[in-house]
Design a protein around this motif. Sequence first.
Motif, PDB file in Angstrom:
ATOM      1  N   SER A 263      35.651  35.590  53.838  1.00 58.91           N
ATOM      2  CA  SER A 263      34.732  36.881  53.545  1.00 58.91           C
ATOM      3  C   SER A 263      34.524  37.087  52.236  1.00 58.91           C
ATOM      4  CB  SER A 263      35.114  38.113  54.259  1.00 58.91           C
ATOM      5  OG  SER A 263      36.240  38.350  53.714  1.00 58.91           O
ATOM      6  N   LEU A 264      35.812  36.684  51.554  1.00 58.92           N
ATOM      7  CA  LEU A 264      35.948  36.735  50.001  1.00 58.92           C
ATOM      8  C   LEU A 264      35.160  35.414  49.545  1.00 58.92           C
ATOM      9  CD1 LEU A 264      39.697  37.779  49.682  1.00 58.92           C
ATOM     10  CD2 LEU A 264      37.552  39.291  49.380  1.00 58.92           C
ATOM     11  N   ASN A 265      34.750  34.482  50.063  1.00 60.13           N
ATOM     12  CA  ASN A 265      33.986  33.533  49.351  1.00 60.13           C
ATOM     13  C   ASN A 265      32.653  33.807  48.730  1.00 60.13           C
ATOM     14  OD1 ASN A 265      36.005  31.593  50.131  1.00 60.13           O
ATOM     15  ND2 ASN A 265      34.955  30.755  52.016  1.00 60.13           N
ATOM     16  N   THR A 266      32.270  35.152  49.295  1.00 62.27           N
ATOM     17  CA  THR A 266      31.005  35.595  48.585  1.00 62.27           C
ATOM     18  C   THR A 266      31.183  35.992  47.065  1.00 62.27           C
ATOM     19  OG1 THR A 266      30.427  36.399  50.768  1.00 62.27           O
ATOM     20  CG2 THR A 266      29.267  37.430  48.879  1.00 62.27           C
ATOM     21  N   VAL A 267      32.451  36.726  46.844  1.00 63.96           N
ATOM     22  CA  VAL A 267      32.976  36.941  45.494  1.00 63.96           C
ATOM     23  C   VAL A 267      32.949  35.905  44.529  1.00 63.96           C
ATOM     24  CG1 VAL A 267      34.329  38.339  44.377  1.00 63.96           C
ATOM     25  CG2 VAL A 267      33.643  39.061  46.463  1.00 63.96           C
ATOM     26  N   TYR A 268      33.700  34.863  45.231  1.00 64.66           N
ATOM     27  CA  TYR A 268      34.280  33.653  44.447  1.00 64.66           C
ATOM     28  C   TYR A 268      33.210  32.449  44.601  1.00 64.66           C
ATOM     29  CZ  TYR A 268      38.364  36.388  42.917  1.00 64.66           C
ATOM     30  OH  TYR A 268      39.208  37.232  42.604  1.00 64.66           O
ATOM     31  N   HIS A 269      32.240  32.654  44.911  1.00 65.38           N
ATOM     32  CA  HIS A 269      31.323  31.462  45.331  1.00 65.38           C
ATOM     33  C   HIS A 269      30.861  30.542  44.159  1.00 65.38           C
ATOM     34  CE1 HIS A 269      28.038  29.138  47.084  1.00 65.38           C
ATOM     35  NE2 HIS A 269      27.169  29.528  46.017  1.00 65.38           N
ATOM     36  N   LYS A 270      30.764  31.150  43.097  1.00 65.59           N
ATOM     37  CA  LYS A 270      30.311  30.198  41.909  1.00 65.59           C
ATOM     38  C   LYS A 270      31.632  29.695  41.514  1.00 65.59           C
ATOM     39  CE  LYS A 270      28.200  30.587  37.349  1.00 65.59           C
ATOM     40  NZ  LYS A 270      27.475  31.480  36.222  1.00 65.59           N
ATOM     41  N   ILE A 336      33.971  43.377  40.012  1.00 61.77           N
ATOM     42  CA  ILE A 336      32.888  44.390  39.519  1.00 61.77           C
ATOM     43  C   ILE A 336      31.802  43.676  39.081  1.00 61.77           C
ATOM     44  CG2 ILE A 336      32.559  45.944  37.453  1.00 61.77           C
ATOM     45  CD1 ILE A 336      35.593  46.802  37.898  1.00 61.77           C
ATOM     46  N   MET A 337      31.866  42.483  38.488  1.00 61.68           N
ATOM     47  CA  MET A 337      30.776  41.667  38.049  1.00 61.68           C
ATOM     48  C   MET A 337      30.050  41.059  39.114  1.00 61.68           C
ATOM     49  SD  MET A 337      32.321  39.244  34.957  1.00 61.68           S
ATOM     50  CE  MET A 337      30.818  38.258  35.205  1.00 61.68           C
ATOM     51  N   HIS A 338      30.467  41.169  40.310  1.00 58.91           N
ATOM     52  CA  HIS A 338      29.887  40.715  41.703  1.00 58.91           C
ATOM     53  C   HIS A 338      29.027  41.900  42.226  1.00 58.91           C
ATOM     54  CE1 HIS A 338      28.779  39.224  45.580  1.00 58.91           C
ATOM     55  NE2 HIS A 338      29.671  40.163  46.040  1.00 58.91           N
ATOM     56  N   PHE A 339      29.812  43.085  42.016  1.00 60.00           N
ATOM     57  CA  PHE A 339      28.848  44.285  42.764  1.00 60.00           C
ATOM     58  C   PHE A 339      27.626  44.633  41.808  1.00 60.00           C
ATOM     59  CE2 PHE A 339      32.939  44.638  45.297  1.00 60.00           C
ATOM     60  CZ  PHE A 339      32.270  44.338  46.559  1.00 60.00           C
ATOM     61  N   GLU A 340      28.042  44.626  40.289  1.00 67.77           N
ATOM     62  CA  GLU A 340      26.999  45.291  39.556  1.00 67.77           C
ATOM     63  C   GLU A 340      25.554  44.142  39.315  1.00 67.77           C
ATOM     64  OE1 GLU A 340      28.974  45.404  35.989  1.00 67.77           O
ATOM     65  OE2 GLU A 340      29.728  47.679  36.260  1.00 67.77           O
ATOM     66  N   ASN A 341      26.038  42.776  39.443  1.00 67.56           N
ATOM     67  CA  ASN A 341      24.943  41.685  39.382  1.00 67.56           C
ATOM     68  C   ASN A 341      25.234  40.758  40.389  1.00 67.56           C
ATOM     69  OD1 ASN A 341      22.862  40.298  38.588  1.00 67.56           O
ATOM     70  ND2 ASN A 341      23.700  39.488  36.893  1.00 67.56           N
ATOM     71  N   PRO A 342      24.876  41.050  41.667  1.00 62.67           N
ATOM     72  CA  PRO A 342      25.481  39.940  42.607  1.00 62.67           C
ATOM     73  C   PRO A 342      24.593  38.888  42.645  1.00 62.67           C
ATOM     74  CG  PRO A 342      24.242  41.717  43.905  1.00 62.67           C
ATOM     75  CD  PRO A 342      24.522  42.423  42.150  1.00 62.67           C
ATOM     76  N   GLU A 343      25.017  37.659  42.643  1.00 63.77           N
ATOM     77  CA  GLU A 343      24.282  36.291  42.663  1.00 63.77           C
ATOM     78  C   GLU A 343      23.989  35.792  43.994  1.00 63.77           C
ATOM     79  OE1 GLU A 343      26.272  33.377  40.404  1.00 63.77           O
ATOM     80  OE2 GLU A 343      26.165  34.594  38.450  1.00 63.77           O
ATOM     81  N   PRO A 344      22.441  35.592  44.228  1.00 66.30           N
ATOM     82  CA  PRO A 344      22.289  35.042  45.455  1.00 66.30           C
ATOM     83  C   PRO A 344      23.167  33.632  45.748  1.00 66.30           C
ATOM     84  CG  PRO A 344      20.560  35.090  44.086  1.00 66.30           C
ATOM     85  CD  PRO A 344      21.567  35.770  43.386  1.00 66.30           C
TER      86      PRO A 344
END
Length: 413
Positions: A263-270, A336-344
Amino acid sequence: MVQNTEIVDASNNTVTLDNLSDYMVVGWDIDTTGRRLLDEICHIAGHTPNSTFNQYIMPHNDIDQVARRRHLLCTITMGRFRALKDIKNNKTLKSKSEISALAEFIEWLEQMLKDNGKKMAILVCHEVTKFNTCLLIKSLLAYNLLDKFSEVVKGFANCHSFAQTHCQDTMVMFSLRVLSKVLLDKDHIDTSKATERAKLAYDIVQHLCVTLESGNDDGKEVVTGSEVSEETKAKALSTFLTSIDSEVQTLHSTQELLARQKSLNTVYHKSLSYQTSALDRKKAISYRNSIAKANIDYMTLQSLWTENKDGFKDAVKEKLPELSDDDKENIVTTIIMHFENPEPISPPPKGGKKYGGRFRRRSSSNKDNRKSISENDADSLSPKSTDQANGHNIEAEKPQNEIIKSHENGENN
């Protein structure tokens, strides 16, 4: 990025042996297609002084490159059929399905107990990290064989922990090769096969059995004779024994940990993509695993962010007490960077996931077309025609096929 599965040790040694004469020590080991819980068993083996069990299993997936080098096994396709092949002697191996092999392994254990007058078996395996037991339990649960397995097996014992406890004053490394060379005086052993590892694990335990008949309960006196009773080995392994229920709990805890990591792969996808450096991927994997071990998943982070954005940083840091301040700051900044500017998440390339991007496989027909085009470009330029426009001579290139057609029609420009 493919990772080895980190097993969560949630077991506790609470196994009690009532009558030591009812138990029998059996060495066992498996070969797998990889080191993850989604991998499969491709070889299972068991060993006792009087009998040996050896059965290859045809997996549904191919054996990965690391496991291929470790076990010297690979999968091949012969027409419509798949088979296992021994890389060392280049021979095709006779294999069975996983459910048939596991059922035969349980029947072999029942027969060994019946022949020796015992009731239950203690399985001994040498492994540094607990993986074989979890994969075996997972396979038994998949085929509803765990109840039948629990009727003949009392628990599991790790030969590595057993040897480390009794040889820590005289040895530094406790691998199977080192223990076999120092304790059993065996050089150049082959540890690629599960049959050899099962036999070595049994021999090491038998070599290091503690003499309990002398009344020395501190477990420091060691006998090296081959004539060791089953009661002595069962008593020596009693403190290292884990029950099947504990191993099932360990399996479920590991699966929950892997689910939180996924589930945390969404945050660290890049950061986990192969477009970043290996150092950045390694750091991202370490941060992701630390968050998952703290019992935090993506839904928990999302709820904390929705409820209180101002106190989000302090709330996350409180849940990570074991990390340093720099690591906490890096983790919180990334979230915080992920939630403020989520990258698709970008879709896979058109060529497919397997052959997309720079790993895309090019067909031979396209290769021939590119070769013919390059050869035409390497030749001299095509003949030029001179046209008159507004009194000026303009040289324009004509395609080669139009020139050929004009010559065939008898035109002369």
